[in-house]
Enzyme design. Sequence first.
Site, mmCIF file in Angstrom:
data_model
loop_
_atom_site.group_PDB
_atom_site.id
_atom_site.type_symbol
_atom_site.label_atom_id
_atom_site.label_comp_id
_atom_site.label_asym_id
_atom_site.label_seq_id
_atom_site.Cartn_x
_atom_site.Cartn_y
_atom_site.Cartn_z
ATOM 1 N N GLY A 1 3.035 -3.731 6.069
ATOM 2 C CA GLY A 1 2.995 -5.161 6.383
ATOM 3 C C GLY A 1 2.075 -5.400 7.565
ATOM 4 C CB SER A 2 1.722 -8.268 9.811
ATOM 5 O OG SER A 2 3.061 -8.348 10.271
ATOM 6 N N GLY B 1 5.025 -4.380 12.036
ATOM 7 C CA GLY B 1 5.009 -2.912 12.005
ATOM 8 C C GLY B 1 5.283 -2.313 13.376
ATOM 9 C CD GLU C 1 -0.760 3.329 6.025
ATOM 10 O OE1 GLU C 1 -1.720 2.651 6.461
ATOM 11 O OE2 GLU C 1 -0.675 4.554 6.215
ATOM 12 C CB CYS D 1 -4.212 -3.800 4.257
ATOM 13 S SG CYS D 1 -4.098 -2.603 2.918
HETATM 14 P P1 NAD Z 1 4.858 -9.001 7.105
HETATM 15 O O1 NAD Z 1 4.634 -8.067 8.252
HETATM 16 O O2 NAD Z 1 5.059 -10.433 7.399
HETATM 17 O O3 NAD Z 1 6.154 -8.522 6.276
HETATM 18 C C1 NAD Z 1 6.262 -7.216 5.742
HETATM 19 C C2 NAD Z 1 7.731 -6.903 5.462
HETATM 20 O O4 NAD Z 1 8.436 -6.778 6.706
HETATM 21 C C3 NAD Z 1 8.467 -8.003 4.682
HETATM 22 O O5 NAD Z 1 9.341 -7.389 3.755
HETATM 23 C C4 NAD Z 1 9.255 -8.721 5.771
HETATM 24 O O6 NAD Z 1 10.401 -9.388 5.315
HETATM 25 C C5 NAD Z 1 9.634 -7.554 6.675
HETATM 26 N N1 NAD Z 1 10.002 -7.887 8.051
HETATM 27 C C6 NAD Z 1 9.655 -8.975 8.771
HETATM 28 N N2 NAD Z 1 10.143 -8.874 10.038
HETATM 29 C C7 NAD Z 1 10.806 -7.684 10.104
HETATM 30 C C8 NAD Z 1 11.494 -6.985 11.131
HETATM 31 N N3 NAD Z 1 11.615 -7.493 12.369
HETATM 32 N N4 NAD Z 1 12.030 -5.770 10.867
HETATM 33 C C9 NAD Z 1 11.916 -5.208 9.634
HETATM 34 N N5 NAD Z 1 11.272 -5.830 8.611
HETATM 35 C C10 NAD Z 1 10.709 -7.054 8.845
HETATM 36 O O7 NAD Z 1 3.637 -8.773 6.100
HETATM 37 P P2 NAD Z 1 3.262 -9.544 4.747
HETATM 38 O O8 NAD Z 1 2.828 -10.945 5.057
HETATM 39 O O9 NAD Z 1 4.348 -9.369 3.740
HETATM 40 O O10 NAD Z 1 1.997 -8.713 4.224
HETATM 41 C C11 NAD Z 1 0.690 -8.906 4.668
HETATM 42 C C12 NAD Z 1 0.329 -7.873 5.725
HETATM 43 O O11 NAD Z 1 0.526 -6.559 5.202
HETATM 44 C C13 NAD Z 1 -1.134 -7.937 6.137
HETATM 45 O O12 NAD Z 1 -1.231 -7.787 7.533
HETATM 46 C C14 NAD Z 1 -1.757 -6.710 5.437
HETATM 47 O O13 NAD Z 1 -2.906 -6.216 6.074
HETATM 48 C C15 NAD Z 1 -0.620 -5.753 5.468
HETATM 49 N N6 NAD Z 1 -0.751 -4.743 4.423
HETATM 50 C C16 NAD Z 1 -1.080 -3.469 4.777
HETATM 51 C C17 NAD Z 1 -1.261 -2.493 3.795
HETATM 52 C C18 NAD Z 1 -1.620 -1.082 4.177
HETATM 53 O O14 NAD Z 1 -1.377 -0.198 3.364
HETATM 54 N N7 NAD Z 1 -2.188 -0.832 5.337
HETATM 55 C C19 NAD Z 1 -1.098 -2.823 2.448
HETATM 56 C C20 NAD Z 1 -0.740 -4.144 2.116
HETATM 57 C C21 NAD Z 1 -0.574 -5.092 3.101
#
Ligand code: NAD
Length: 438
Positions: free
Chosen positions: A180-181, A185, A202, A236
């Site tokens: 995620g972001s 992360g 990631e 990403c």
């Molecule tokens: P996000 O960080 O908003 O959410 C990711 C996940 O984390 C979701 O399931 C969310 O509910 C959960 N979450 C939120 N707050 C949390 C917390 N405090 N503790 C635990 N879990 C929590 O990301 P998104 O909007 O779903 O995805 C987009 C982001 O993901 C972009 O920044 C993108 O670059 C990244 N991404 C990275 C990769 C990689 O492999 N590097 C791949 C795909 C997406």
Amino acid sequence: MNLDQIISNARKAQISWAANPIARSAALSAVAKTFTAHRDDLVNLMVDEVYKPITEARGEFARAVAILEYYSQAVLDPDGTSVPTMDPNLILSLRRPYGVAGLITPWNFPVAIPIWKAAPALAVGNAVIIKPSEFATKTALFLQELMAKTLPEGIFNVIPGGADIGVQLVDSADLISFTGSAKVGGKVVARAATLGKPVQAEMGGHSPAIVLPDADLELLVSHIQIGAFSYSGQKCTATRRIIIVGDEKRKAEVVDALRSGAEKLVAGDPRDEKTFLGPLIHSDSYKNYSDAIESAKQIGRIISGGRIDASGKNLPSATLTDSIPAAHQLMCEEVFAPIAHIATVSTTDEAIALANSVRYGLTASIHTADLEASLRISRRLNTGMVKVNGPTAGVDFHAPFGGDKDSSYGMREQGKASLDFYSHTQTITVNSGVRKFQ
Ligand code: NAD
């Protein structure tokens, strides 16, 4: 079921799952077949829920099946080594699962990412609990339904919810894999590390494409179309910066080619085979896109796209900008939308310095026919992955995937690297005891 009940069931089910690798291999192989039988349902769900253009959704589906098949066979690979010791004693160092893996996933690859985490975790004998993105819950629940057709009860679980459930999962599972972001992360890594749990994360990127003076323009255009604009830049690994090495004349040629390539891309209904750019995932994301366009207009120049959709459908256009200062936020921070910024430099050293100047280090691409230059530059890029003559986005499913700096934390995903993350080794020393026979 609440998380405590899911964890408790998963712990019980994991014991017999871990004990029989032959059954695990057969079960993962059967899951791949179940998925194949439900291809259209899964593809259509991705299109409807996260607006992935149908041609890309089919590609994501095929990747997920390939991953399942790959790990169904990896189960049967040697799972350790024997260490030399005094004859006839034996020292074995063997792979062991941790127990229950907590997998926190984003919305943008709602099938491939849960599967590329779950398949290796299951292969080495863990049970898994997935906390999917709030924007991809239906797809995750359908994955659970398909898995339940083949896997023993309690082995593959999905717990829908928001950040609070994510936090609880970090607190309860035995190891954590997050995608995620970078903002979220960072919190997940800090919490897991405080609790002493293995964790990998990631996160975001700001990937550069370095265009050398000899790059073939037709090929470059197709790679930038995919790298910067496929799935409306919501990857990403998307190309966010295009760094042209050359003089003003070369720059004009490259920019012209990229502009006409970008303007050809069709935005619209993701169900339509001709659509290249679907709607952005939600209106907050669309606001980030329109704010970025507004700033780019003020401090630089729009080369292509830059259109704002008044229909309320959150449809973006393939946007290229130019003349944004290197230190500006747009050149350093991720906007999850189809926007890439062009910069021109005179030497490859300057291109490398600019490419490395951001806090992210996920992937980069180099465009040239000069093999020596591509290898030399690759080795100086602070990124986990480099594509030579290819789009920044997209890596083979069986190769290690991950980045450097703020893009990633911990061990790589995919391929054999993933099996190492989801298991640890146990050293067993067997002494021969009393000799009874000669
Ligand atoms: P996000 O960080 O908003 O959410 C990711 C996940 O984390 C979701 O399931 C969310 O509910 C959960 N979450 C939120 N707050 C949390 C917390 N405090 N503790 C635990 N879990 C929590 O990301 P998104 O909007 O779903 O995805 C987009 C982001 O993901 C972009 O920044 C993108 O670059 C990244 N991404 C990275 C990769 C990689 O492999 N590097 C791949 C795909 C997406």
